[in-house]
Enzyme design. Structure first.
Site, mmCIF file in Angstrom:
data_model
loop_
_atom_site.group_PDB
_atom_site.id
_atom_site.type_symbol
_atom_site.label_atom_id
_atom_site.label_comp_id
_atom_site.label_asym_id
_atom_site.label_seq_id
_atom_site.Cartn_x
_atom_site.Cartn_y
_atom_site.Cartn_z
ATOM 1 N N HIS A 83 0.820 -1.221 0.000
ATOM 2 C CA HIS A 83 0.000 0.000 0.000
ATOM 3 C C HIS A 83 0.851 1.268 0.000
ATOM 4 O O HIS A 83 1.919 1.332 0.593
ATOM 5 C CB HIS A 83 -0.959 0.022 1.193
ATOM 6 C CG HIS A 83 -0.320 -0.173 2.531
ATOM 7 N ND1 HIS A 83 -0.919 -0.870 3.548
ATOM 8 C CD2 HIS A 83 0.876 0.236 3.033
ATOM 9 C CE1 HIS A 83 -0.137 -0.880 4.602
ATOM 10 N NE2 HIS A 83 0.961 -0.208 4.318
ATOM 11 N N ASN A 84 0.352 2.265 -0.720
ATOM 12 C CA ASN A 84 0.914 3.625 -0.759
ATOM 13 C C ASN A 84 2.258 3.733 -1.474
ATOM 14 O O ASN A 84 2.930 4.770 -1.377
ATOM 15 C CB ASN A 84 1.058 4.212 0.657
ATOM 16 C CG ASN A 84 -0.237 4.171 1.440
ATOM 17 O OD1 ASN A 84 -1.310 4.319 0.874
ATOM 18 N ND2 ASN A 84 -0.150 3.947 2.736
#
Length: 289
Positions: free
Chosen positions: A216-217
């Site tokens: 994620h991210n």
């Protein structure tokens, strides 16, 4: 913009719901949830270590009780990340998030295998090919002329937890998505996780081999090449035209500069300067011959 709530709330309402102390403008309106580095007015975020940081006005921040923040409203917590995770769980149920309500946008010249699964609100650009057993979750955006190979999963929740007071891992809601640019190739058996609040981003002309995990991210810069079995931990930022060698592991929130070269089976635990070649465990700069 962040993730919008179905109905606006006040900072005081949320603080009371969680039994936490609030300082500043208790009646401040909250309309959305944002990462702390990309906030908008009437949003809520968290921070643990930005003492003295100047923030935009008209926003609410979960922060340590003694943190000196130039902010309109602070909800105090001994563990701001845990408090933020709990807040997301509360807000998911009341008032709820506005997520992926639109129909998917898929041009006629996109080729999608009959065994692929496409979620709600997905956007796919012209001439893109989606292979066998690919799973694309709600809200994912894929550009033109991309090739997503078999058995890849794009946009499922990432691995995000925070331990509570008893050591029990509490899952952090993942309400962001994945944005993939044009002419991107993603190999077989890849996993590309949705962002926690913002998006996981893969820029134009990135080419990714098989068995790669993008947490994620993460943000992979344009024209970068990623070889097989690479693992990007959460929040990694890769510059443009980088080479990431096979079986390399990149620690969370590491920054890799433009034109960097990561050698085979490297464990990258520190930022890599633009144009530098590194290799090893832990990865170190290679000497020029």
């Amino acid at each position: 913009m962040g993730i919008r709530l179905k109905q606006e709330i006040t900072a005081n309402w949320l603080a009371e719901k969680m039994g936490l102390q609030i300082t500043g403008n208790e009646g401040l309106i909250i309309r959305s949830i944002c990462p702390h580095n990309d906030a908008v007015p009437s949003s809520i975020s968290f921070t643990r270590d930005l003492d003295g940081e100047v923030f935009p006005k008209d926003r609410v921040v979960f922060a340590l009780p003694n943190t000196n923040l130039n902010i309109d409203c602070k909800i105090e917590a001994t563990n701001p990340r845990l408090a933020f995770a709990r807040a997301l769980n509360i807000l998911k149920n009341e008032p709820g998030f506005i997520l992926h309500q639109k129909l998917s946008t898929i041009p006629e010249d996109v080729r999608i295998s009959s065994s692929a699964t496409i979620g709600k609100g997905v956007k796919i650009g012209c001439r893109t090919v989606i292979g066998h057993n690919v799973v694309i979750y709600d809200g994912v955006s894929i550009g033109e002329d991309c090739y997503i190979k078999s058995n890849t999963v794009i946009g499922e929740d990432g691995f995000g937890f925070e331990r509570d007071e008893n050591g029990l891992p509490l899952r952090i809601q993942h309400i962001g998505s994945v944005r993939i640019g044009n002419r991107v190739e993603i190999g077989c058996l890849n996993t590309i996780c949705r962002g926690t609040i913002g998006d996981t981003i893969i820029d134009d002309d990135v080419k990714i081999d098989d068995h790669v995990h993008v947490a994620h991210n993460c943000h992979l810069g344009q024209k970068s090449l990623v070889a097989a079995c690479v693992e990007f931990s959460g929040g990694v930022n890769v510059g443009e035209q980088c080479w990431i060698g096979p079986n390399s592991s990149i620690k969370q929130k590491i920054k890799i500069g433009d034109f960097a070269f990561i050698g085979i089976a490297s464990n990258v635990t520190k930022d890599v300067v633009s144009g530098v070649k590194v290799a090893g465990n832990p990865a170190r700069a290679l000497r020029a011959k």
